[in-house]
Motif scaffolding. Structure first.
Motif, PDB file in Angstrom:
ATOM      1  N   PHE A  83       1.115  -0.731  -0.108  1.00 41.27           N
ATOM      2  CA  PHE A  83      -0.011   0.091   0.005  1.00 41.27           C
ATOM      3  C   PHE A  83       1.089   1.135   0.071  1.00 41.27           C
ATOM      4  CE2 PHE A  83      -3.237   2.868   2.218  1.00 41.27           C
ATOM      5  CZ  PHE A  83      -4.119   2.792   1.437  1.00 41.27           C
ATOM      6  N   PRO A  84       1.426   1.141  -1.244  1.00 42.67           N
ATOM      7  CA  PRO A  84       2.266   2.751  -1.622  1.00 42.67           C
ATOM      8  C   PRO A  84       2.136   4.174  -1.090  1.00 42.67           C
ATOM      9  CG  PRO A  84       2.331   2.185  -3.302  1.00 42.67           C
ATOM     10  CD  PRO A  84       1.158   0.654  -2.470  1.00 42.67           C
ATOM     11  N   LEU A  85       2.733   4.462   0.400  1.00 42.89           N
ATOM     12  CA  LEU A  85       2.321   5.872   0.703  1.00 42.89           C
ATOM     13  C   LEU A  85       3.043   6.776  -0.077  1.00 42.89           C
ATOM     14  CD1 LEU A  85       1.807   4.299   4.884  1.00 42.89           C
ATOM     15  CD2 LEU A  85      -0.641   5.491   2.956  1.00 42.89           C
ATOM     16  N   LYS A  86       3.977   6.393  -0.145  1.00 41.20           N
ATOM     17  CA  LYS A  86       5.192   7.614  -0.680  1.00 41.20           C
ATOM     18  C   LYS A  86       5.687   6.769  -1.638  1.00 41.20           C
ATOM     19  CE  LYS A  86       8.641   6.599   2.713  1.00 41.20           C
ATOM     20  NZ  LYS A  86       9.132   6.457   3.723  1.00 41.20           N
ATOM     21  N   ALA A  87       6.454   7.327  -2.979  1.00 40.04           N
ATOM     22  CA  ALA A  87       7.474   7.105  -3.967  1.00 40.04           C
ATOM     23  C   ALA A  87       7.695   5.125  -3.622  1.00 40.04           C
ATOM     24  CB  ALA A  87       8.895   7.683  -4.729  1.00 40.04           C
ATOM     25  N   SER A  88       8.410   5.130  -2.308  1.00 39.12           N
ATOM     26  CA  SER A  88       9.056   3.672  -2.425  1.00 39.12           C
ATOM     27  C   SER A  88       9.595   3.726  -0.492  1.00 39.12           C
ATOM     28  CB  SER A  88      10.913   4.107  -2.584  1.00 39.12           C
ATOM     29  OG  SER A  88      11.341   5.540  -1.966  1.00 39.12           O
ATOM     30  N   LEU A  89       9.401   2.129  -0.273  1.00 38.19           N
ATOM     31  CA  LEU A  89      10.231   2.209   1.291  1.00 38.19           C
ATOM     32  C   LEU A  89      11.228   1.607   1.252  1.00 38.19           C
ATOM     33  CD1 LEU A  89       6.672  -0.748   2.403  1.00 38.19           C
ATOM     34  CD2 LEU A  89       7.275   1.999   2.447  1.00 38.19           C
ATOM     35  N   GLY A  90      12.108   2.210   2.506  1.00 36.83           N
ATOM     36  CA  GLY A  90      13.855   1.418   2.179  1.00 36.83           C
ATOM     37  C   GLY A  90      13.834   0.850   4.091  1.00 36.83           C
ATOM     38  N   THR A  91      15.097   0.585   3.637  1.00 37.34           N
ATOM     39  CA  THR A  91      14.877  -1.111   4.715  1.00 37.34           C
ATOM     40  C   THR A  91      16.338  -0.792   5.177  1.00 37.34           C
ATOM     41  OG1 THR A  91      14.489  -3.044   3.574  1.00 37.34           O
ATOM     42  CG2 THR A  91      15.836  -3.568   5.195  1.00 37.34           C
ATOM     43  N   GLN A  92      17.070  -0.607   6.590  1.00 41.32           N
ATOM     44  CA  GLN A  92      18.018  -0.227   6.818  1.00 41.32           C
ATOM     45  C   GLN A  92      18.650  -1.059   7.473  1.00 41.32           C
ATOM     46  OE1 GLN A  92      19.731   3.060  10.497  1.00 41.32           O
ATOM     47  NE2 GLN A  92      16.838   2.137  11.033  1.00 41.32           N
ATOM     48  N   VAL A  93      20.122  -0.797   6.735  1.00 42.23           N
ATOM     49  CA  VAL A  93      20.799  -1.718   6.875  1.00 42.23           C
ATOM     50  C   VAL A  93      22.590  -2.177   7.437  1.00 42.23           C
ATOM     51  CG1 VAL A  93      22.262  -3.838   5.316  1.00 42.23           C
ATOM     52  CG2 VAL A  93      19.997  -3.316   4.728  1.00 42.23           C
ATOM     53  N   THR A  94      22.894  -2.873   8.569  1.00 48.18           N
ATOM     54  CA  THR A  94      23.883  -3.013   9.411  1.00 48.18           C
ATOM     55  C   THR A  94      25.305  -2.415   8.128  1.00 48.18           C
ATOM     56  OG1 THR A  94      22.688  -4.085  10.502  1.00 48.18           O
ATOM     57  CG2 THR A  94      25.642  -3.605  10.899  1.00 48.18           C
ATOM     58  N   LEU A 104       4.265  13.663  -5.133  1.00 53.85           N
ATOM     59  CA  LEU A 104       3.394  14.867  -4.851  1.00 53.85           C
ATOM     60  C   LEU A 104       2.144  14.852  -6.376  1.00 53.85           C
ATOM     61  CD1 LEU A 104       3.375  15.935  -2.042  1.00 53.85           C
ATOM     62  CD2 LEU A 104       2.170  14.683  -2.023  1.00 53.85           C
ATOM     63  N   GLN A 105       3.183  15.472  -7.595  1.00 55.89           N
ATOM     64  CA  GLN A 105       2.623  16.165  -8.584  1.00 55.89           C
ATOM     65  C   GLN A 105       2.081  14.846  -9.081  1.00 55.89           C
ATOM     66  OE1 GLN A 105       4.237  19.406  -8.330  1.00 55.89           O
ATOM     67  NE2 GLN A 105       2.444  19.929 -10.361  1.00 55.89           N
ATOM     68  N   GLU A 106       2.722  13.707  -9.180  1.00 55.30           N
ATOM     69  CA  GLU A 106       1.453  12.805 -10.251  1.00 55.30           C
ATOM     70  C   GLU A 106       0.738  12.921  -9.245  1.00 55.30           C
ATOM     71  OE1 GLU A 106       4.085   9.300  -9.578  1.00 55.30           O
ATOM     72  OE2 GLU A 106       5.692  10.381 -10.629  1.00 55.30           O
ATOM     73  N   ARG A 107       0.540  13.034  -8.327  1.00 49.88           N
ATOM     74  CA  ARG A 107      -1.194  13.081  -7.647  1.00 49.88           C
ATOM     75  C   ARG A 107      -1.899  14.363  -7.498  1.00 49.88           C
ATOM     76  NH1 ARG A 107       1.953   9.439  -6.806  1.00 49.88           N
ATOM     77  NH2 ARG A 107       1.575   7.090  -6.161  1.00 49.88           N
ATOM     78  N   GLY A 108      -1.153  15.048  -8.514  1.00 55.94           N
ATOM     79  CA  GLY A 108      -2.391  16.323  -8.351  1.00 55.94           C
ATOM     80  C   GLY A 108      -2.350  17.326  -7.104  1.00 55.94           C
ATOM     81  N   VAL A 109      -0.913  16.775  -6.748  1.00 57.00           N
ATOM     82  CA  VAL A 109      -0.189  18.021  -5.319  1.00 57.00           C
ATOM     83  C   VAL A 109       0.397  19.069  -5.407  1.00 57.00           C
ATOM     84  CG1 VAL A 109      -0.381  17.798  -2.592  1.00 57.00           C
ATOM     85  CG2 VAL A 109      -1.461  16.208  -4.027  1.00 57.00           C
ATOM     86  N   ASN A 110       0.204  20.153  -5.186  1.00 57.02           N
ATOM     87  CA  ASN A 110       1.315  21.047  -5.240  1.00 57.02           C
ATOM     88  C   ASN A 110       1.744  22.210  -3.627  1.00 57.02           C
ATOM     89  OD1 ASN A 110       2.947  24.050  -4.939  1.00 57.02           O
ATOM     90  ND2 ASN A 110       3.512  23.240  -7.508  1.00 57.02           N
ATOM     91  N   LEU A 111       1.997  22.105  -3.048  1.00 54.57           N
ATOM     92  CA  LEU A 111       2.758  22.070  -0.876  1.00 54.57           C
ATOM     93  C   LEU A 111       2.235  23.722  -1.467  1.00 54.57           C
ATOM     94  CD1 LEU A 111       5.516  19.896  -0.200  1.00 54.57           C
ATOM     95  CD2 LEU A 111       2.955  19.656   0.085  1.00 54.57           C
ATOM     96  N   VAL A 112       2.334  24.856  -2.282  1.00 51.44           N
ATOM     97  CA  VAL A 112       2.822  26.027  -2.371  1.00 51.44           C
ATOM     98  C   VAL A 112       1.502  26.084  -2.973  1.00 51.44           C
ATOM     99  CG1 VAL A 112       3.747  27.703  -2.681  1.00 51.44           C
ATOM    100  CG2 VAL A 112       4.836  25.959  -2.312  1.00 51.44           C
ATOM    101  N   THR A 113       0.453  25.665  -4.090  1.00 52.37           N
ATOM    102  CA  THR A 113      -0.388  26.188  -4.407  1.00 52.37           C
ATOM    103  C   THR A 113      -1.861  25.433  -4.231  1.00 52.37           C
ATOM    104  OG1 THR A 113      -0.266  24.518  -6.393  1.00 52.37           O
ATOM    105  CG2 THR A 113       0.398  27.034  -6.685  1.00 52.37           C
ATOM    106  N   ASP A 114      -1.409  25.025  -3.525  1.00 56.26           N
ATOM    107  CA  ASP A 114      -2.801  23.763  -2.900  1.00 56.26           C
ATOM    108  C   ASP A 114      -2.795  24.305  -1.646  1.00 56.26           C
ATOM    109  OD1 ASP A 114      -3.600  22.510  -5.617  1.00 56.26           O
ATOM    110  OD2 ASP A 114      -2.329  20.596  -4.830  1.00 56.26           O
ATOM    111  N   ARG A 115      -3.884  23.732  -0.654  1.00 56.94           N
ATOM    112  CA  ARG A 115      -4.244  24.302   0.703  1.00 56.94           C
ATOM    113  C   ARG A 115      -4.336  22.642   1.327  1.00 56.94           C
ATOM    114  NH1 ARG A 115      -9.186  27.416   2.251  1.00 56.94           N
ATOM    115  NH2 ARG A 115      -7.638  27.503   4.692  1.00 56.94           N
ATOM    116  N   VAL A 116      -2.824  22.637   1.574  1.00 58.61           N
ATOM    117  CA  VAL A 116      -2.164  21.359   2.313  1.00 58.61           C
ATOM    118  C   VAL A 116      -2.824  21.170   3.564  1.00 58.61           C
ATOM    119  CG1 VAL A 116      -0.217  19.844   2.530  1.00 58.61           C
ATOM    120  CG2 VAL A 116      -0.425  21.393   0.655  1.00 58.61           C
ATOM    121  N   LYS A 117      -3.726  20.497   4.192  1.00 61.50           N
ATOM    122  CA  LYS A 117      -3.870  19.850   5.833  1.00 61.50           C
ATOM    123  C   LYS A 117      -3.604  18.467   5.796  1.00 61.50           C
ATOM    124  CE  LYS A 117      -8.216  23.511   5.595  1.00 61.50           C
ATOM    125  NZ  LYS A 117      -9.184  23.675   5.545  1.00 61.50           N
ATOM    126  N   ILE A 118      -3.450  19.236   7.021  1.00 61.58           N
ATOM    127  CA  ILE A 118      -2.844  17.446   7.623  1.00 61.58           C
ATOM    128  C   ILE A 118      -3.454  17.448   8.879  1.00 61.58           C
ATOM    129  CG2 ILE A 118      -0.773  17.489   6.088  1.00 61.58           C
ATOM    130  CD1 ILE A 118       0.448  18.185   9.429  1.00 61.58           C
TER     131      ILE A 118
END
Length: 556
Positions: free
Chosen positions: A49-60, A334-348
């Motif tokens: 369920f990708p919430l962002k472009a990628s997921l990471g695994t931290q490695v020793t 975000l842009q691919e999903r139609g979101v611009n942090l400056v021109t849109d009203r971004v609410k969290i």
């Protein structure tokens, strides 16, 4: 409801995220027959369920880094993690990431070492992406193993414990018909329980069903009060993960009238700029850092106004001039999903994301019930009061491998415990009767689910206190006394939703009681009436089910 079909297999694997895929392929390679049950399709749950472009695994990084990596885990855990499992993780993760390709994942390594969320030291990060391609890869790999069978759109609703050992399970197939599975072992890999919250960053199948299956079979849960909340977008694109690093370009955090919501909660010694700077380094809420006021400010206003619209972040245009990879990748996504942090009203607002606790297991994924294993986010292991970023995917690989090895030995040493269908059905129906209120007008499963999700989001979120927790527990009891499970189990189309409602009743009750029992604030657990960490609670909280009653006990 009668059993329509019975299937025999060596191992039943419940869940098809990274952990479920890893353990299934390992067991199949070793020659065991595996039946995988998944509520949706193969490759599901939070892993896919990708919430962002990628997921990471931290490695020793190297052998010397094992000690430092372990210290990072211990510091964020606040003594709530399984120390043996953490030691095993930092030792084995370098070998396990090399096995990603064996399960259809082709990771890439970031060019430079980087600090993961809450980590104090840089280390190598393996990135996972292209979820649709991974799913196609996994389907191709499964075709190479005729001893792996797949039941999609199915829901395991009860495990069968015979003479103290797992002997099988009941499940509802894609047609909502009841099936009985006879097996030597069950591996639960069902993920967390974020869907019990009205606003969450999980798919619908991450609903805590594995926790209830394990509990009813005789296993225990641990650390359930430590739940990771991460701000998500309420607008302009609902249920999208917010990137905390963008706060470096945020001028303020305001309500609907344009008033800063931080001003009212910040202590004198902490400036707004300092709060935002610290908050830009980690995604989830934690009471362990001064940045906690960022999330507390949101939740206070939500509770006060009962508004769920979220709060607006005021971004500076210069954010789009930062060409560093971790900005451009996120902003492009975000842009691919139609979101611009400056021109849109971004609410969290605070969204439920991950459970740091889960089924109590050892370093092989074993519960205290013979033949029952739990892995992935479902298992309570290396995570503690906080969750160190980049470890969740890696844990699926490390402990998926170890569970498979131990399960292989277990299956070889034990004979199939033959089940009498009528006897097993009789025991199963008794558990249904316990949740069958004698009411002429039972509330529906969807009414139960909706009510619980509302209660949990308002009163089991970032801010918790005794009064609201007590009120919420009472509301759950009222819902339970108004719900007739048997009524909806007898309606074929409602069966899966009926068991989800039943699971939510049990799960919400134990979550709220765990939050109430820990009278301190530690990591992801914040009690407004007990704001400080207390050494008297320097123990993990265990939850068990005795005669359908929740029992809580701090580990000595």
């Amino acid at each position: 409801m009668r059993t329509k079909k019975s299937i025999t297999t060596d191992v039943l694997v419940v869940g098809s995220g990274i952990a479920g895929i890893k353990v299934s392929i390992e067991l199949a390679k070793a020659g065991k027959t595996v039946l995988m049950s998944t509520k949706t399709q193969v490759c599901s749950g939070s892993s896919f369920f990708p919430l962002k472009a990628s997921l990471g695994t931290q490695v020793t990084k190297d052998d010397a880094d094992q000690v430092v990596f372990l210290q990072d885990i211990e510091k964020v855990s606040h003594n709530m993690h399984d120390k043996e499992m953490a030691q095993i993780y930092v030792k084995e993760i370098r070998d396990r990431v090399k096995e990603y390709e064996e399960i259809g994942i082709e990771p890439y390594t970031l060019p430079d070492d980087r600090k993961a969320c809450f980590a104090e030291h840089d280390r190598t990060i393996y990135m996972l992406r292209d979820w649709n391609q991974i799913r196609e890869n996994v389907k191709g790999i499964f075709q190479e193993y005729p001893n792996i069978s797949l039941l999609e759109k199915s829901a395991v609703i009860s495990l069968i414990n015979k003479d103290g050992k797992i002997a099988g399970a009941f499940l509802l197939d894609k047609n909502n018909d009841l099936m009985m599975i006879q097996c030597k072992a069950v591996v639960l890999a069902t993920g967390g329980f974020g869907n019990i919250y009205k606003h969450n960053l999980n798919p619908n199948d991450v609903d805590g069903s594995g926790h209830i299956l394990a509990l009813e079979a005789g296993a225990s849960l641990v650390n359930m009060e430590f739940i990771q909340f991460i701000p998500g977008f309420t607008a302009p694109k609902y249920k999208t993960l917010w990137g905390e690093h963008t706060l470096n370009y945020c001028k303020d955090f305001v309500d609907e009238k344009g008033n800063s919501i931080l001003d009212a909660v910040l202590p004198e010694e902490l400036s707004k700029e300092e709060c935002l700077e610290i908050r830009s380094t980690h995604g989830p809420f934690t009471n362990s850092l001064p940045s906690k006021y960022f999330d507390i400010a949101m939740m206070k206003e939500i509770i006060r106004t009962k508004s769920e619209a979220g709060f607006e972040l005021m971004y500076d245009q210069s954010i789009y001039e930062d060409k560093r990879d971790f900005y451009t990748i996120y902003l492009d996504w975000l842009q691919e999903r139609g979101v611009n942090l400056v021109t849109d009203r971004v609410k969290i607002a605070p969204f439920a994301h991950a459970s740091n606790g889960g089924v109590k297991v050892d370093s092989y994924g074993r519960t205290q019930v013979e033949g029952l294993y739990a892995i992935g986010e479902l298992a309570g292991g290396i995570e503690g009061a906080n969750r160190l970023g980049g470890n969740s995917t890696g844990s699926c690989m490390v402990f998926g491998k170890r569970a498979a090895e131990n399960c292989f030995d277990y299956v070889n040493k034990h004979e199939l415990n033959q089940l009498d269908v009528q006897e097993a059905e009789s025991q199963f129906k008794k558990s249904i009767q316990f949740f069958s209120a004698k009411s002429d007008h039972s509330i529906t499963p969807s009414e139960v689910v909706d009510a619980i999700r509302e209660i949990m989001w308002f009163n089991g979120n970032v801010i918790r206190d005794e009064k609201n927790l007590q009120v919420s527990i009472h509301k759950i009891e009222e819902l339970k006394s108004s719900f007739d499970l048997s009524l909806y189990v007898n309606q074929k189309s409602e069966r899966k939703s009926a068991f989800k409602a039943r699971n939510f009743l049990v799960l919400s009750d134990m979550l709220l009681k765990a939050m109430l029992e820990r009278k301190e604030s530690r990591g992801a657990h914040y009690r407004e009436d007990y704001p400080n960490e207390d050494e008297n609670y320097n123990r993990r909280l265990l939850i068990s089910l005795k005669n359908q009653e929740v029992k809580l006990e701090f580990q000595s």
